[in-house]
Write an enzyme that holds these catalytic residues in place. Structure first.
Site, PDB file in Angstrom:
ATOM      1  N   ASP A 235       0.903  -1.240  -0.035  1.00 15.77           N
ATOM      2  CA  ASP A 235       0.019  -0.214  -0.111  1.00 15.77           C
ATOM      3  C   ASP A 235       1.047   1.309   0.083  1.00 15.77           C
ATOM      4  OD1 ASP A 235      -2.423   1.803   0.757  1.00 15.77           O
ATOM      5  OD2 ASP A 235      -3.321   0.017   1.028  1.00 15.77           O
TER       6      ASP A 235
ATOM      7  N   HIS B 163      -3.594   5.794   3.532  1.00 15.87           N
ATOM      8  CA  HIS B 163      -4.282   4.773   3.241  1.00 15.87           C
ATOM      9  C   HIS B 163      -3.738   3.439   3.754  1.00 15.87           C
ATOM     10  CE1 HIS B 163      -5.773   1.623  -0.076  1.00 15.87           C
ATOM     11  NE2 HIS B 163      -6.854   2.748   0.042  1.00 15.87           N
TER      12      HIS B 163
ATOM     13  N   SER C 128     -10.846  -0.443  -1.042  1.00 16.47           N
ATOM     14  CA  SER C 128      -9.703  -0.695  -0.278  1.00 16.47           C
ATOM     15  C   SER C 128     -10.032  -0.927   1.375  1.00 16.47           C
ATOM     16  CB  SER C 128      -9.021   0.718  -0.286  1.00 16.47           C
ATOM     17  OG  SER C 128      -8.698   0.920  -1.531  1.00 16.47           O
TER      18      SER C 128
END
EC number: 3.4.21.-
Length: 777
Positions: free
Chosen positions: A142, A217, A546
């Site tokens: 990520d 994220h 996600s």
């Protein structure tokens, strides 16, 4: 599908730096490519594949700038990525050791309450039976990780597993102390990104060439999958409670592959290759293609995932955020666990109340000073210079001191609120358009704001249009947990099937919580990720597939611990065949894009049920050789298929494990395509008894789709100690009456269930008429 020979195959790869010039750019005539080579062709005089790859580049025709090796790959895939001139690229494509050469491409990055929503208990079920995933290693690919976050505390954890072979890359902002017994490894992969971005300083102020997460994220996904227990977690008191990852005792290895400019294939493959070498058990990848999924042989994630699966690693990926259009799901190779997004039974209520007394249900995470309780003037952004509320486009004289109704789409939701604030607006009502339907996504706005559904948006626009002096106010109600509205429901943004590459493989596989999910956040940016947002938070609430992907990655880690002898396919099977397709109201799961019942092209088998997945009764297992046979069945030939195999001897599986059709792959779901109204399709399946009763007897139950007859033979499976694996065949017959294919809907749905009185092993059935037709659903 047409046969895919060497001449038609392109490929994707990446791994170790030899000579690298960050200042190289496309202006020098070089472009980045991923090159797959035949592993067995390495001459014995080279001590490593890396040395061989360097030699290959040195043998190429000269150019003003020399070819530059970015990575060399040797575990999940075999090959390298490099900067090449057009002449050098052509020469490599002609080389007898090269299988394929494809351009390096960019991908995009697609909880305090979700454990309770998923039914976890500290005293029984999957958590206790797996000891919270103790010592299972989850590799999270990520944007990196914020190591100081309390979700990555190693309190209570034992020594690092002896099987771990990775390392913690240090840097000026990532000291050795960043890693511990929870975060056991961290690496950064940026060579592909830097060459594509021309090595400029455009994003240097924010980016870090270390594993540190400057975006948020990666910290969010890592803490969702395997974060430690953190008490009193919240975002400005929203969703307050105890935060924990799905597998709180699992270990985390962070691989930073995504940067401000995207996530490049060469870096992704380098990370997957390294994760295999490091010894991870699960790969969590909330990244995918934008638009339609690429063909398997040009899809770096599919190729890398195949290699990881060969090593017994579960690869869990997000389906994408391109819904509600059909055929938008990405990461759809059958060896990947593909996850869509759903809601949970928690709301962050913020209602819009118009001057005529109507109350419109909305959602918001706004935490600043509230608006006055009195009504304020209300205007529509389309009458003020920018229907979509782009920054700098709203007429300040028309919006100052007023609440602005903005339409969703075009730019970030939080950016619209920022635009209203910069123009002097007092607040914002953000209205969904028809595409997003009634899906409500909460955001930590910089201005008092709420989001309402498409129907409410239409009514508020009409009110503004017909009223002489329209007014409104926003009432913030905080966190609400309960049965209304029902859940789970499929997010409108969640990408859907049918599988446009191989329609006989149902995708997505399952759905999991992905809307308004609370998890850890970086200390580098605010909750909106806007440059003008000065706030810093420990936890943030965001939405996307996600977010659903790491939920399932964590569940896979728990199942890996509870059943260490299960293959990746068996773990997927357990999650698929125990999933449910009804809301907590007892009604079918709803699609928030349409307000109608969802179906298997939208939610796959349904919503994951962790505790039932612990003891599924039967599993549909798949060996690597069967995936090879699947590839042959869809048209791949030697030597092009070596992109996946690496070992030429595996090609024998195309005969030894030959499938009648690709639909015979031992998948835990069924997807059937009828080309004619009277066609008959047959699929074989093999199930393994993994229940405690070795003499279990299962009987079949069939819910046939409309216009289809289903026959299962045999209808009873009697297992024994000697016969723990049994086979059955399903015959699907189209019984459309008159008018031909065009007289029936493009799709219908049903199910096949096996039960022994204790377990229900359910497989969804999806049927299409007319191959290649695209329907709206």
């Amino acid at each position: 599908m047409a046969k895919l020979s060497l001449s038609s195959i392109f490929f994707v790869f990446p791994l170790l730096l030899c000579f690298f010039s960050p200042s190289s750019s496309s202006s020098d005539g070089l472009e980045s490519y991923i090159v797959h080579v035949q592993r067995s062709h390495k001459p014995s005089l080279f001590s490593s594949h890396n040395n061989w790859h360097v030699s290959l580049l040195r043998s190429l025709p000269s150019s003003p700038q020399p070819a530059t090796l970015l990575y060399s790959y040797s575990r999940a895939v075999h090959g390298f990525s490099a900067r090449l001139s057009p002449i050098q690229t052509a020469a490599l494509r002609r080389h007898p050791s090269v299988i394929s050469v494809i351009p390096d491409q960019a991908r995009e990055i697609h909880t305090t309450h979700t454990p309770a929503f998923l039914g976890f208990s500290q005293n029984s079920g999957l958590w206790s039976n797996s000891n919270y995933g103790e010592d299972v290693i989850v590799g999270v690919l990520d944007t990196g990780i914020w190591p100081e976050h309390p979700s990555f505390s190693d309190s209570g954890l034992g020594p690092i597993p002896s099987t771990w072979k990775g390392e913690c890359e240090i840097g000026p902002d990532f000291p050795a102390s960043s890693c511990n017994r929870k975060l056991i490894g961290a690496r950064a992969f940026y060579r592909g990104y830097l060459t594509q971005r021309n090595g400029t300083k455009k994003h240097a102020a924010k980016e870090s060439r270390s594993p540190r997460d400057t975006e948020g994220h990666g910290t969010h996904t890592a803490s969702t999958a395997a974060g430690s227990v953190v008490a009193n977690a919240s975002l400005y008191q929203y969703a307050r409670g105890t935060a924990t990852g799905m597998a709180s005792k699992a270990r985390i290895a962070a691989y930073k592959i995504c940067w401000t400019g995207g996530c490049y294939d060469s870096d992704i493959l380098a990370a997957m290759d390294q994760a295999v070498a490091d010894g991870v058990h699960v790969i969590s990848l909330s990244v995918g293609a934008s638009g339609s999924a690429p063909e398997y042989h040009t899809d770096s994630i599919a190729i890398g995932a195949f290699g990881a699966t060969r090593h017994g690693i579960v690869v869990s990926c997000s389906a994408g955020n391109s819904g509600p259009n059909p055929e938008t799901a990405t990461n759809i190779a059958p060896w990947i666990l593909t996850v869509g997004a759903s809601t949970v039974d928690r709301e962050f209520a913020a209602n819009a109340i118009t001057g005529d007394g109507k109350v419109f249900t909305g959602t918001s995470l706004y935490a600043g000073e509230s608006l006055p309780d009195s009504q304020l003037s209300l205007v529509y952004s389309g009458d003020c210079g920018s229907r979509l509320c782009y920054p700098g486009k709203l007429n300040s004289s028309l919006v100052e001191g007023k609440i602005v109704l903005c339409d969703r789409g075009g730019n970030a939701r939080v950016e619209k609120g920022s635009a209203v604030k910069l123009a002097g607006g007092a607040g914002m009502i953000l209205a969904n358009t028809a595409e997003s339907g009634e899906e409500l996504t909460a955001d930590s706005h910089l201005v008092p704001a709420t989001m309402v559904g498409a129907k409410a948006g239409d009514q508020i626009r009409d009110y503004i249009k017909t009223s002489d002096s329209p007014t409104a106010k926003i009432s913030f109600l905080g966190t609400l947990i309960g049965p209304s509205p029902p859940s789970p429901r499929v997010a409108a943004f969640s990408s859907r099937g049918p599988n446009h590459l191989t329609p006989v493989i149902l995708k997505p596989d399952v759905i999991a919580p992905g809307v308004n999910i609370l998890a850890g956040w970086t200390g580098m940016v605010g909750p909106t990720d806007l440059d003008i947002d000065p706030r810093r938070v420990q936890f943030n609430i965001i939405s996307g597939t996600s977010m659903s992907c790491p939920h399932v990655s964590g569940l896979a880690a728990l199942l890996r611990k509870a059943h260490p002898d299960w293959s990746p396919a068996a773990i997927k099977s357990a999650l698929v065949t125990t999933a449910y397709d009804v809301e907590n109201s007892g009604e079918p799961i709803e699609d928030l894009a349409t307000g109608k019942s969802s179906n298997s092209f939208i939610h796959g088998a349904g919503h994951v049920d962790p505790n039932k997945a612990l003891n599924p009764g039967l599993v549909y297992d798949i060996e690597v050789k069967e995936y090879v046979a699947f590839l042959c069945a869809v048209g791949y030939e030697f030597p092009g298929i070596l992109v996946f195999l690496q070992d030429p001897t595996l090609y024998d599986a195309c005969e030894t494990s030959k499938l009648r059709t690709a639909g015979d792959l031992n998948y835990p779901s069924f997807s059937v395509v009828f080309a004619s109204t009277g066609e008959v399709v047959k699929y074989k399946r093999v199930v393994k008894n993994v229940g405690s009763n070795v003499d279990a007897v299962y009987e079949v139950g069939v819910k046939s789709p409309a216009n289809v007859e289903i026959d299962v033979s045999p209808s009873k499976l009697a297992f024994s100690k000697e016969k723990s694996v049994l086979e059955y065949e399903v015959t699907f017959k189209s019984v459309v009456l008159g008018g031909g294919v065009g007289s029936v809907p493009g799709h219908e749905f049903g199910s096949i269930e096996w039960t022994d009185g204790e377990h229900v092993v359910k497989s969804p059935v999806a049927v299409q008429w007319g191959q290649g037709s695209v329907q709206s659903f």
